[in-house]
Design an enzyme around this catalytic site. Structure first.
Site, PDB file in Angstrom:
ATOM      1  CD  GLU A  43      37.508  45.384  36.252  1.00  0.00           C
ATOM      2  OE1 GLU A  43      37.429  44.146  36.345  1.00  0.00           O
ATOM      3  OE2 GLU A  43      36.738  46.071  35.538  1.00  0.00           O
ATOM      4  CG  ASP A  47      43.470  41.816  38.597  1.00  0.00           C
ATOM      5  OD1 ASP A  47      43.073  41.344  39.670  1.00  0.00           O
ATOM      6  OD2 ASP A  47      43.951  41.113  37.679  1.00  0.00           O
ATOM      7  CD  GLU A 119      40.051  43.992  40.594  1.00  0.00           C
ATOM      8  OE1 GLU A 119      40.256  42.831  40.988  1.00  0.00           O
ATOM      9  OE2 GLU A 119      39.516  44.257  39.495  1.00  0.00           O
TER      10      GLU A 119
END
Length: 226
Positions: A43, A47, A119
Site C-alpha cells: 500500500e 500510493d 493501492e
C-alpha cells in the site's frame, strides 16, 4: 502460492497476468489475517506509484494548467475514496483475504480497506512487471476520471469556503446531525451552514464524504440564487 478462484477472477478484471502470483495474494491480504504477510508495505509503495502516474497523466491532459490548478485535481484522483471507488468497479472486495472480525463487520465494502487494497494492487503490478505495466493499469482503471478532474479540481468544501470569504462571511460550519445504520455500514448526516443562515445537509458513509455532499448541495443552492 496458487491464486484462489476469486483472486484469479480479480486478476482477469484488472487485466494483468501476474508472473509472480504471490504479489497479488499479498496485495489482497488485510492485516487482520494472522500470518507473516499483509498488504501494508505494498500500500505504501502503491500510493507513490499512483501519485506519479496521475501527476504525469494530468500534465499530459492539460498542457497549460498551473501547479495551483493541478494539485487539487491530483488530490481528488488519489484520495482514499477514489481508490475505493475504482476498487469497487472491478470488485476487488470479493477477492480480499480478511480476518473473521473484518469479514463479519462488512470489511469487503469498507472504503479504507478497498482503497488500501487498490493501492497495494498497483504496487504488486509495478513489482511484477515494471512501471509501464503499472501506468497502463492506472490509466485503464482511472480512465474518464482523469479527464473529468479538470472540471472537478476544487472540492466542494474549498469552493464553498472561497464563495463565503469572497462575500465577507466566515468559513462555513459543519455540524454532525445524525449517525444511522449498523456499525459495519454507518451513514452520517452532516449539515453545512453559512453566516447568513443558509444551510444544507449531506448523507454518506463517512463524515468527510457527508461534509462534501452538504457543501455541494449548499454551493449549488447559493449559486442558483445569484
Amino acid at each position: 502460492m496458487k491464486l484462489s478462484q476469486t483472486m484469479a477472477a480479480a486478476a482477469e478484471r484488472l487485466g494483468h497476468r501476474f508472473g509472480n502470483p504471490d504479489l497479488l495474494i499479498e496485495a489482497l491480504t488485510h492485516p487482520s489475517v494472522m500470518g507473516r504477510m499483509d498488504n501494508q508495505r505494498l500500500e505504501f509503495l502503491g500510493d507513490r506509484v499512483l501519485g506519479l502516474v496521475i501527476a504525469e497523466a494530468l500534465l499530459a491532459e492539460d498542457s497549460v494548467a498551473e501547479e495551483g490548478e493541478l494539485a487539487p485535481r491530483l488530490n481528488l484522483l488519489v484520495r482514499k475514496e477514489t481508490c475505493a471507488e475504482v476498487a469497487a468497479s472491478v470488485d476487488i472486495g470479493a477477492a480480499l483475504r480478511l480476518g473473521r472480525s473484518e469479514m463479519l463487520s462488512g470489511g469487503r465494502r469498507k472504503t479504507a480497506l478497498l482503497g488500501d487494497a487498490m493501492e497495494a494492487v498497483i504496487a504488486a503490478v509495478y513489482l511484477d512487471a515494471g512501471f509501464d505495466a503499472a501506468r497502463a493499469l492506472v490509466l485503464r482503471l482511472w480512465g474518464e476520471r482523469i479527464a473529468r478532474a479538470r472540471g472537478q479540481g476544487r472540492d466542494a468544501k474549498t469552493a464553498l469556503q472561497e464563495w463565503a470569504q469572497a462575500r465577507g462571511q466566515n468559513p462555513p460550519v459543519y455540524a454532525d446531525i445524525a449517525r444511522e445504520g449498523p456499525d459495519h455500514a454507518p451513514v452520517f448526516l452532516v449539515e453545512a451552514r453559512l453566516d447568513d443562515g443558509r444551510a444544507a445537509e449531506g448523507r454518506a458513509a463517512s463524515k468527510r464524504a457527508a461534509q462534501q455532499k452538504a457543501a455541494e448541495e449548499l454551493l449549488a443552492r447559493v449559486e442558483a440564487e445569484k
